[in-house]
Design a protein around this motif. Structure first.
Motif, PDB file in Angstrom:
ATOM      1  N   ALA A 158      -2.840  19.936   6.263  1.00  9.83           N
ATOM      2  CA  ALA A 158      -1.378  19.916   6.291  1.00  9.83           C
ATOM      3  C   ALA A 158      -0.833  19.065   5.145  1.00  9.83           C
ATOM      4  CB  ALA A 158      -0.896  19.350   7.623  1.00  9.83           C
ATOM      5  N   PRO A 159       0.420  19.317   4.744  1.00  4.65           N
ATOM      6  CA  PRO A 159       1.038  18.486   3.704  1.00  4.65           C
ATOM      7  C   PRO A 159       1.160  17.036   4.149  1.00  4.65           C
ATOM      8  CG  PRO A 159       2.495  20.303   4.346  1.00  4.65           C
ATOM      9  CD  PRO A 159       1.305  20.352   5.233  1.00  4.65           C
ATOM     10  N   MET A 160       1.311  16.165   3.173  1.00  2.00           N
ATOM     11  CA  MET A 160       1.398  14.738   3.456  1.00  2.00           C
ATOM     12  C   MET A 160       2.648  14.389   4.243  1.00  2.00           C
ATOM     13  SD  MET A 160       2.731  12.786   0.008  1.00  2.00           S
ATOM     14  CE  MET A 160       1.771  13.634  -1.215  1.00  2.00           C
ATOM     15  N   THR A 161       2.531  13.299   4.970  1.00  2.52           N
ATOM     16  CA  THR A 161       3.697  12.673   5.573  1.00  2.52           C
ATOM     17  C   THR A 161       4.146  11.640   4.560  1.00  2.52           C
ATOM     18  OG1 THR A 161       2.804  12.977   7.788  1.00  2.52           O
ATOM     19  CG2 THR A 161       4.552  11.319   7.514  1.00  2.52           C
ATOM     20  N   PRO A 183       5.670   8.536   2.546  1.00  6.65           N
ATOM     21  CA  PRO A 183       6.061   7.180   2.902  1.00  6.65           C
ATOM     22  C   PRO A 183       7.591   7.063   2.962  1.00  6.65           C
ATOM     23  CG  PRO A 183       4.457   7.166   1.118  1.00  6.65           C
ATOM     24  CD  PRO A 183       4.882   8.596   1.322  1.00  6.65           C
ATOM     25  N   ALA A 184       8.075   6.068   3.668  1.00  5.32           N
ATOM     26  CA  ALA A 184       9.521   5.890   3.865  1.00  5.32           C
ATOM     27  C   ALA A 184      10.283   5.726   2.556  1.00  5.32           C
ATOM     28  CB  ALA A 184       9.777   4.698   4.772  1.00  5.32           C
ATOM     29  N   ASP A 185       9.659   5.144   1.538  1.00  2.00           N
ATOM     30  CA  ASP A 185      10.355   4.878   0.282  1.00  2.00           C
ATOM     31  C   ASP A 185      10.185   6.000  -0.741  1.00  2.00           C
ATOM     32  OD1 ASP A 185       7.681   4.485  -0.240  1.00  2.00           O
ATOM     33  OD2 ASP A 185       7.972   2.654  -1.409  1.00  2.00           O
ATOM     34  N   SER A 186       9.968   7.225  -0.285  1.00  4.06           N
ATOM     35  CA  SER A 186       9.744   8.334  -1.208  1.00  4.06           C
ATOM     36  C   SER A 186      10.837   9.388  -1.063  1.00  4.06           C
ATOM     37  CB  SER A 186       8.378   8.964  -0.942  1.00  4.06           C
ATOM     38  OG  SER A 186       8.338   9.497   0.360  1.00  4.06           O
ATOM     39  N   SER A 187      10.899  10.284  -2.030  1.00  3.64           N
ATOM     40  CA  SER A 187      11.828  11.413  -1.945  1.00  3.64           C
ATOM     41  C   SER A 187      11.011  12.693  -2.067  1.00  3.64           C
ATOM     42  CB  SER A 187      12.888  11.334  -3.044  1.00  3.64           C
ATOM     43  OG  SER A 187      12.294  11.429  -4.322  1.00  3.64           O
ATOM     44  N   VAL A 188      11.465  13.755  -1.401  1.00  5.98           N
ATOM     45  CA  VAL A 188      10.716  15.007  -1.335  1.00  5.98           C
ATOM     46  C   VAL A 188      11.632  16.177  -1.666  1.00  5.98           C
ATOM     47  CG1 VAL A 188       9.352  16.524   0.166  1.00  5.98           C
ATOM     48  CG2 VAL A 188       9.237  14.048   0.484  1.00  5.98           C
ATOM     49  N   SER A 189      11.109  17.130  -2.448  1.00  3.57           N
ATOM     50  CA  SER A 189      11.811  18.386  -2.703  1.00  3.57           C
ATOM     51  C   SER A 189      10.770  19.500  -2.703  1.00  3.57           C
ATOM     52  CB  SER A 189      12.567  18.339  -4.028  1.00  3.57           C
ATOM     53  OG  SER A 189      11.676  18.138  -5.104  1.00  3.57           O
ATOM     54  N   SER A 190      11.209  20.714  -2.472  1.00  6.01           N
ATOM     55  CA  SER A 190      10.309  21.867  -2.439  1.00  6.01           C
ATOM     56  C   SER A 190      10.926  23.028  -3.177  1.00  6.01           C
ATOM     57  CB  SER A 190      10.042  22.300  -0.993  1.00  6.01           C
ATOM     58  OG  SER A 190       9.372  21.308  -0.287  1.00  6.01           O
ATOM     59  N   ARG A 191      10.053  23.893  -3.682  1.00  9.45           N
ATOM     60  CA  ARG A 191      10.512  25.127  -4.292  1.00  9.45           C
ATOM     61  C   ARG A 191       9.491  26.212  -3.990  1.00  9.45           C
ATOM     62  NH1 ARG A 191       7.579  25.666  -9.312  1.00  9.45           N
ATOM     63  NH2 ARG A 191       6.762  23.646  -9.903  1.00  9.45           N
ATOM     64  N   THR A 192       9.952  27.429  -3.955  1.00  5.82           N
ATOM     65  CA  THR A 192       9.077  28.569  -3.735  1.00  5.82           C
ATOM     66  C   THR A 192       8.776  29.214  -5.075  1.00  5.82           C
ATOM     67  OG1 THR A 192       9.981  28.957  -1.552  1.00  5.82           O
ATOM     68  CG2 THR A 192       8.874  30.806  -2.601  1.00  5.82           C
ATOM     69  N   VAL A 193       7.511  29.549  -5.288  1.00  2.70           N
ATOM     70  CA  VAL A 193       7.095  30.212  -6.509  1.00  2.70           C
ATOM     71  C   VAL A 193       6.700  31.631  -6.146  1.00  2.70           C
ATOM     72  CG1 VAL A 193       5.419  30.226  -8.396  1.00  2.70           C
ATOM     73  CG2 VAL A 193       6.282  28.038  -7.506  1.00  2.70           C
ATOM     74  N   GLN A 194       7.344  32.587  -6.779  1.00  2.00           N
ATOM     75  CA  GLN A 194       7.013  33.993  -6.570  1.00  2.00           C
ATOM     76  C   GLN A 194       5.767  34.302  -7.391  1.00  2.00           C
ATOM     77  OE1 GLN A 194       8.602  36.119  -4.576  1.00  2.00           O
ATOM     78  NE2 GLN A 194      10.226  34.709  -4.030  1.00  2.00           N
ATOM     79  N   LEU A 195       4.765  34.882  -6.784  1.00  2.00           N
ATOM     80  CA  LEU A 195       3.578  35.276  -7.538  1.00  2.00           C
ATOM     81  C   LEU A 195       3.963  36.365  -8.513  1.00  2.00           C
ATOM     82  CD1 LEU A 195       0.867  35.232  -4.771  1.00  2.00           C
ATOM     83  CD2 LEU A 195       1.402  33.485  -6.449  1.00  2.00           C
ATOM     84  N   GLY A 196       3.406  36.283  -9.717  1.00  4.94           N
ATOM     85  CA  GLY A 196       3.730  37.255 -10.752  1.00  4.94           C
ATOM     86  C   GLY A 196       4.829  36.779 -11.678  1.00  4.94           C
ATOM     87  N   THR A 222       0.832  -1.190   0.000  1.00  2.79           N
ATOM     88  CA  THR A 222       0.000   0.000   0.000  1.00  2.79           C
ATOM     89  C   THR A 222       0.872   1.248   0.000  1.00  2.79           C
ATOM     90  OG1 THR A 222      -1.691  -1.187   1.213  1.00  2.79           O
ATOM     91  CG2 THR A 222      -1.834   1.201   1.230  1.00  2.79           C
ATOM     92  N   GLN A 223       0.590   2.180  -0.913  1.00  2.00           N
ATOM     93  CA  GLN A 223       1.336   3.438  -1.017  1.00  2.00           C
ATOM     94  C   GLN A 223       0.481   4.564  -0.442  1.00  2.00           C
ATOM     95  OE1 GLN A 223       4.366   4.474  -2.501  1.00  2.00           O
ATOM     96  NE2 GLN A 223       5.008   2.376  -2.603  1.00  2.00           N
ATOM     97  N   SER A 224       0.283   4.567   0.834  1.00  2.00           N
ATOM     98  CA  SER A 224      -0.543   5.572   1.464  1.00  2.00           C
ATOM     99  C   SER A 224       0.275   6.834   1.705  1.00  2.00           C
ATOM    100  CB  SER A 224      -1.084   5.032   2.788  1.00  2.00           C
ATOM    101  OG  SER A 224      -1.907   5.967   3.395  1.00  2.00           O
ATOM    102  N   ALA A 225      -0.257   7.961   1.282  1.00  3.27           N
ATOM    103  CA  ALA A 225       0.489   9.213   1.374  1.00  3.27           C
ATOM    104  C   ALA A 225       0.124  10.025   2.607  1.00  3.27           C
ATOM    105  CB  ALA A 225       0.247  10.046   0.120  1.00  3.27           C
ATOM    106  N   HIS A 226      -1.031   9.832   3.177  1.00  2.61           N
ATOM    107  CA  HIS A 226      -1.488  10.541   4.376  1.00  2.61           C
ATOM    108  C   HIS A 226      -1.460  12.050   4.188  1.00  2.61           C
ATOM    109  CE1 HIS A 226      -1.518   6.710   6.395  1.00  2.61           C
ATOM    110  NE2 HIS A 226      -0.262   6.531   6.074  1.00  2.61           N
ATOM    111  N   ALA A 227      -2.142  12.523   3.170  1.00  2.00           N
ATOM    112  CA  ALA A 227      -2.252  13.955   2.932  1.00  2.00           C
ATOM    113  C   ALA A 227      -3.712  14.337   2.958  1.00  2.00           C
ATOM    114  CB  ALA A 227      -1.654  14.301   1.577  1.00  2.00           C
ATOM    115  N   GLY A 228      -3.965  15.592   2.952  1.00  2.00           N
ATOM    116  CA  GLY A 228      -5.343  16.030   2.900  1.00  2.00           C
ATOM    117  C   GLY A 228      -5.460  17.407   2.292  1.00  2.00           C
ATOM    118  N   LEU A 229      -6.174  17.491   1.182  1.00  2.00           N
ATOM    119  CA  LEU A 229      -6.428  18.770   0.542  1.00  2.00           C
ATOM    120  C   LEU A 229      -7.119  19.675   1.552  1.00  2.00           C
ATOM    121  CD1 LEU A 229      -6.251  20.250  -2.185  1.00  2.00           C
ATOM    122  CD2 LEU A 229      -8.498  19.332  -2.720  1.00  2.00           C
ATOM    123  N   GLY A 230      -6.633  20.890   1.689  1.00  2.00           N
ATOM    124  CA  GLY A 230      -7.186  21.827   2.649  1.00  2.00           C
ATOM    125  C   GLY A 230      -6.548  21.734   4.023  1.00  2.00           C
TER     126      GLY A 230
END
Length: 181
Positions: A33-36, A38-51, A23-31
């Protein structure tokens, strides 16, 4: 008879960890907090400037969600957090300044668990899918649900699924549904 019951219990005890591992449960919820991830995943983030244009935003440097949130004024940006699940499916979460998820996008060889991703909006999505399918006479295929407070578009085929979901009332100023990709 009792030996069959014990044997069945033993088989279930051995099978359960295997089922949970698949099972690939992501434990997220629209509206929410961000998902937790799964252990076998990789995560990256970026900031988007409006405009900024999507091409410029795509060239922004990947940063951790915490440093991205602290380095840019909340009123001028949002964060895109990308999680690649172990099965190869990529889930993007669009986070407002307060850290809540206002949009989601996914693509990959397997559908993510929409119950987890849509959280409390999942029942509204299911009702929308039933209405769409009833209107077109049943069947499968791409689905577009637009209920004012929730928009979900999902489609694809075996090995190549994609979709987007967003909350129109929660979109930051300057962001539209077409930005959720």
């Amino acid at each position: 008879m009792w030996s069959r019951v014990r044997r069945a219990g033993s088989v279930m005890a051995l099978a359960l960890p295997c089922l949970l591992a698949v099972t690939q449960s992501a434990h997220a919820g629209l509206g929410g907090a961000p998902m937790t991830p799964p252990a076998d995943s990789s995560v990256s983030s970026r900031t988007v400037q409006l405009g900024t244009s999507p091409a410029t935003a795509a060239q922004s440097v990947m940063r951790s969600a915490s440093s991205a949130a602290s380095s840019v004024p909340a009123a001028t940006s949002y964060t895109v957090r990308e999680t690649t699940l172990g099965n190869g499916t990529v889930v993007r979460e669009y986070l407002a300044a307060d850290g809540s998820v206002f949009g989601l996008a996914w693509r990959g060889p397997q559908m993510p668990d929409l119950n987890d991703l849509l959280g409390s909006y999942f029942p509204q999505y299911v009702a929308g899918v039933k209405a769409v399918r009833a209107a077109r006479g049943g069947g499968h295929g791409p689905v577009a649900v637009d209920q004012g407070s929730l928009v979900v578009r999902s489609g694809g085929h075996m090995g190549a699924f994609n979709g987007q979901a967003w909350l129109p009332p929660a979109l930051p100023a300057g962001v539209s549904g077409s930005d959720i990709q």
